[in-house]
Design a protein around this motif. Structure first.
Motif, PDB file in Angstrom:
ATOM      1  N   HIS A 237       0.820  -1.203   0.000  1.00 58.98           N
ATOM      2  CA  HIS A 237       0.000   0.000   0.000  1.00 58.98           C
ATOM      3  C   HIS A 237       0.863   1.266   0.000  1.00 58.98           C
ATOM      4  CE1 HIS A 237       0.811  -0.672   4.262  1.00 58.98           C
ATOM      5  NE2 HIS A 237       0.535   0.577   4.475  1.00 58.98           N
ATOM      6  N   THR A 238       0.191   2.417  -0.057  1.00 58.99           N
ATOM      7  CA  THR A 238       0.866   3.711  -0.077  1.00 58.99           C
ATOM      8  C   THR A 238       0.333   4.586   1.044  1.00 58.99           C
ATOM      9  OG1 THR A 238       1.047   3.565  -2.481  1.00 58.99           O
ATOM     10  CG2 THR A 238       1.333   5.733  -1.516  1.00 58.99           C
ATOM     11  N   LYS A 239       1.218   5.294   1.717  1.00 56.51           N
ATOM     12  CA  LYS A 239       0.855   6.265   2.752  1.00 56.51           C
ATOM     13  C   LYS A 239       1.204   7.655   2.251  1.00 56.51           C
ATOM     14  CE  LYS A 239      -0.226   3.885   6.543  1.00 56.51           C
ATOM     15  NZ  LYS A 239      -1.449   4.054   7.241  1.00 56.51           N
ATOM     16  N   HIS A 240       0.343   8.619   2.538  1.00 53.31           N
ATOM     17  CA  HIS A 240       0.561  10.002   2.107  1.00 53.31           C
ATOM     18  C   HIS A 240       0.722  10.913   3.323  1.00 53.31           C
ATOM     19  CE1 HIS A 240      -0.529   9.112  -2.054  1.00 53.31           C
ATOM     20  NE2 HIS A 240      -1.405   8.271  -1.532  1.00 53.31           N
ATOM     21  N   GLY A 241       1.476  11.987   3.150  1.00 55.78           N
ATOM     22  CA  GLY A 241       1.644  12.971   4.204  1.00 55.78           C
ATOM     23  C   GLY A 241       2.030  14.321   3.627  1.00 55.78           C
ATOM     24  N   VAL A 242       1.802  15.374   4.409  1.00 57.71           N
ATOM     25  CA  VAL A 242       2.168  16.738   4.027  1.00 57.71           C
ATOM     26  C   VAL A 242       2.896  17.358   5.214  1.00 57.71           C
ATOM     27  CG1 VAL A 242       1.318  18.995   3.283  1.00 57.71           C
ATOM     28  CG2 VAL A 242       0.118  16.918   2.562  1.00 57.71           C
ATOM     29  N   PHE A 243       4.021  18.011   4.933  1.00 55.16           N
ATOM     30  CA  PHE A 243       4.863  18.561   5.993  1.00 55.16           C
ATOM     31  C   PHE A 243       5.346  19.955   5.608  1.00 55.16           C
ATOM     32  CE2 PHE A 243       5.203  13.996   5.774  1.00 55.16           C
ATOM     33  CZ  PHE A 243       4.956  13.611   7.069  1.00 55.16           C
ATOM     34  N   ALA A 244       5.627  20.769   6.621  1.00 55.39           N
ATOM     35  CA  ALA A 244       6.178  22.105   6.389  1.00 55.39           C
ATOM     36  C   ALA A 244       7.600  21.970   5.853  1.00 55.39           C
ATOM     37  CB  ALA A 244       6.187  22.900   7.687  1.00 55.39           C
ATOM     38  N   ASN A 245       7.958  22.834   4.899  1.00 50.30           N
ATOM     39  CA  ASN A 245       9.291  22.796   4.310  1.00 50.30           C
ATOM     40  C   ASN A 245      10.251  23.625   5.164  1.00 50.30           C
ATOM     41  OD1 ASN A 245      11.438  22.380   2.662  1.00 50.30           O
ATOM     42  ND2 ASN A 245      10.631  23.477   0.899  1.00 50.30           N
ATOM     43  N   ASN A 246      10.508  23.109   6.361  1.00 50.76           N
ATOM     44  CA  ASN A 246      11.451  23.737   7.292  1.00 50.76           C
ATOM     45  C   ASN A 246      11.977  22.652   8.234  1.00 50.76           C
ATOM     46  OD1 ASN A 246       9.478  23.347   9.364  1.00 50.76           O
ATOM     47  ND2 ASN A 246       8.589  25.351   8.924  1.00 50.76           N
ATOM     48  N   GLU A 247      12.868  23.020   9.118  1.00 50.66           N
ATOM     49  CA  GLU A 247      13.510  22.042  10.019  1.00 50.66           C
ATOM     50  C   GLU A 247      12.486  21.268  10.849  1.00 50.66           C
ATOM     51  OE1 GLU A 247      16.850  20.012  11.499  1.00 50.66           O
ATOM     52  OE2 GLU A 247      16.856  21.568   9.964  1.00 50.66           O
ATOM     53  N   ALA A 248      11.464  21.957  11.349  1.00 50.18           N
ATOM     54  CA  ALA A 248      10.427  21.273  12.138  1.00 50.18           C
ATOM     55  C   ALA A 248       9.678  20.253  11.275  1.00 50.18           C
ATOM     56  CB  ALA A 248       9.448  22.291  12.725  1.00 50.18           C
ATOM     57  N   GLY A 249       9.407  20.611  10.024  1.00 49.58           N
ATOM     58  CA  GLY A 249       8.743  19.689   9.113  1.00 49.58           C
ATOM     59  C   GLY A 249       9.608  18.483   8.787  1.00 49.58           C
ATOM     60  N   PHE A 250      10.916  18.687   8.654  1.00 46.69           N
ATOM     61  CA  PHE A 250      11.832  17.583   8.384  1.00 46.69           C
ATOM     62  C   PHE A 250      11.821  16.590   9.557  1.00 46.69           C
ATOM     63  CE2 PHE A 250      14.734  20.841   6.053  1.00 46.69           C
ATOM     64  CZ  PHE A 250      13.759  21.034   5.079  1.00 46.69           C
ATOM     65  N   LYS A 251      11.845  17.126  10.775  1.00 48.46           N
ATOM     66  CA  LYS A 251      11.824  16.261  11.964  1.00 48.46           C
ATOM     67  C   LYS A 251      10.493  15.521  12.067  1.00 48.46           C
ATOM     68  CE  LYS A 251      15.167  18.998  14.520  1.00 48.46           C
ATOM     69  NZ  LYS A 251      15.392  19.926  15.635  1.00 48.46           N
ATOM     70  N   HIS A 252       9.405  16.213  11.731  1.00 52.08           N
ATOM     71  CA  HIS A 252       8.087  15.571  11.738  1.00 52.08           C
ATOM     72  C   HIS A 252       8.057  14.446  10.701  1.00 52.08           C
ATOM     73  CE1 HIS A 252       3.460  15.994  11.242  1.00 52.08           C
ATOM     74  NE2 HIS A 252       3.774  14.988  12.022  1.00 52.08           N
ATOM     75  N   LEU A 253       8.618  14.676   9.513  1.00 48.79           N
ATOM     76  CA  LEU A 253       8.702  13.634   8.496  1.00 48.79           C
ATOM     77  C   LEU A 253       9.479  12.434   9.023  1.00 48.79           C
ATOM     78  CD1 LEU A 253       8.518  12.434   5.610  1.00 48.79           C
ATOM     79  CD2 LEU A 253      10.642  13.693   5.102  1.00 48.79           C
ATOM     80  N   TRP A 254      10.594  12.681   9.689  1.00 45.59           N
ATOM     81  CA  TRP A 254      11.423  11.581  10.190  1.00 45.59           C
ATOM     82  C   TRP A 254      10.637  10.728  11.197  1.00 45.59           C
ATOM     83  CZ3 TRP A 254      15.277   9.276   8.137  1.00 45.59           C
ATOM     84  CH2 TRP A 254      16.015   8.362   8.885  1.00 45.59           C
ATOM     85  N   SER A 255       9.913  11.357  12.086  1.00 43.96           N
ATOM     86  CA  SER A 255       9.071  10.617  13.040  1.00 43.96           C
ATOM     87  C   SER A 255       7.993   9.826  12.304  1.00 43.96           C
ATOM     88  CB  SER A 255       8.397  11.570  14.031  1.00 43.96           C
ATOM     89  OG  SER A 255       9.346  12.225  14.805  1.00 43.96           O
ATOM     90  N   TRP A 256       7.382  10.440  11.313  1.00 43.65           N
ATOM     91  CA  TRP A 256       6.345   9.792  10.500  1.00 43.65           C
ATOM     92  C   TRP A 256       6.915   8.570   9.785  1.00 43.65           C
ATOM     93  CZ3 TRP A 256       5.551   9.137   5.179  1.00 43.65           C
ATOM     94  CH2 TRP A 256       4.248   8.902   4.770  1.00 43.65           C
ATOM     95  N   LEU A 257       8.130   8.718   9.229  1.00 43.32           N
ATOM     96  CA  LEU A 257       8.768   7.598   8.544  1.00 43.32           C
ATOM     97  C   LEU A 257       9.053   6.444   9.489  1.00 43.32           C
ATOM     98  CD1 LEU A 257      11.309   9.345   6.143  1.00 43.32           C
ATOM     99  CD2 LEU A 257       9.345   7.929   5.493  1.00 43.32           C
ATOM    100  N   GLU A 258       9.545   6.758  10.677  1.00 45.49           N
ATOM    101  CA  GLU A 258       9.829   5.703  11.656  1.00 45.49           C
ATOM    102  C   GLU A 258       8.564   4.922  12.003  1.00 45.49           C
ATOM    103  OE1 GLU A 258      11.836   7.980  14.705  1.00 45.49           O
ATOM    104  OE2 GLU A 258      13.777   7.244  13.988  1.00 45.49           O
ATOM    105  N   LYS A 259       7.433   5.579  11.986  1.00 45.44           N
ATOM    106  CA  LYS A 259       6.155   4.929  12.301  1.00 45.44           C
ATOM    107  C   LYS A 259       5.621   4.095  11.133  1.00 45.44           C
ATOM    108  CE  LYS A 259       1.443   6.071  13.708  1.00 45.44           C
ATOM    109  NZ  LYS A 259       0.507   7.149  13.988  1.00 45.44           N
TER     110      LYS A 259
END
Length: 88
Positions: free
Chosen positions: A22-44
């Motif tokens: 399957h595929t998972k989708h997400g949207v994140f802010a293009n800044n350092e906080a968004g990068f960290k949020h993406l990393w947490s999302w990826l780990e999950k």
């Protein structure tokens, strides 16, 4: 191996995590906080940390470079590709 497709714009970036079933989708802010949020999302949502991940994003001037650097520093394989090549 999971594949993360990234569409970068000035203020945000959209991602699609392509997994075997399957595929998972997400949207994140293009800044350092968004990068960290993406990393947490990826780990999950990744299949397994042992399987690895390949990130592919279009070359959109400078908008994606900080994200590419962030992911590269985390040990992720990152490809920045010409948008015309992606379309083809």
């Amino acid at each position: 191996m999971d594949i993360l497709d990234v569409d970068v714009s000035k203020m945000k970036f959209d991602v699609a995590l392509l997994k075997k079933d399957h595929t998972k989708h997400g949207v994140f802010a293009n800044n350092e906080a968004g990068f960290k949020h993406l990393w947490s999302w990826l780990e999950k949502h990744r299949s397994s940390a042992a399987d690895g991940i390949h990130v592919c994003l279009e070359a959109t001037g400078n908008w994606g470079l900080d994200l590419a650097d962030f992911l590269h520093m985390k040990g992720v394989k990152v490809s920045v590709v010409n948008p015309a090549r992606v379309k083809a």
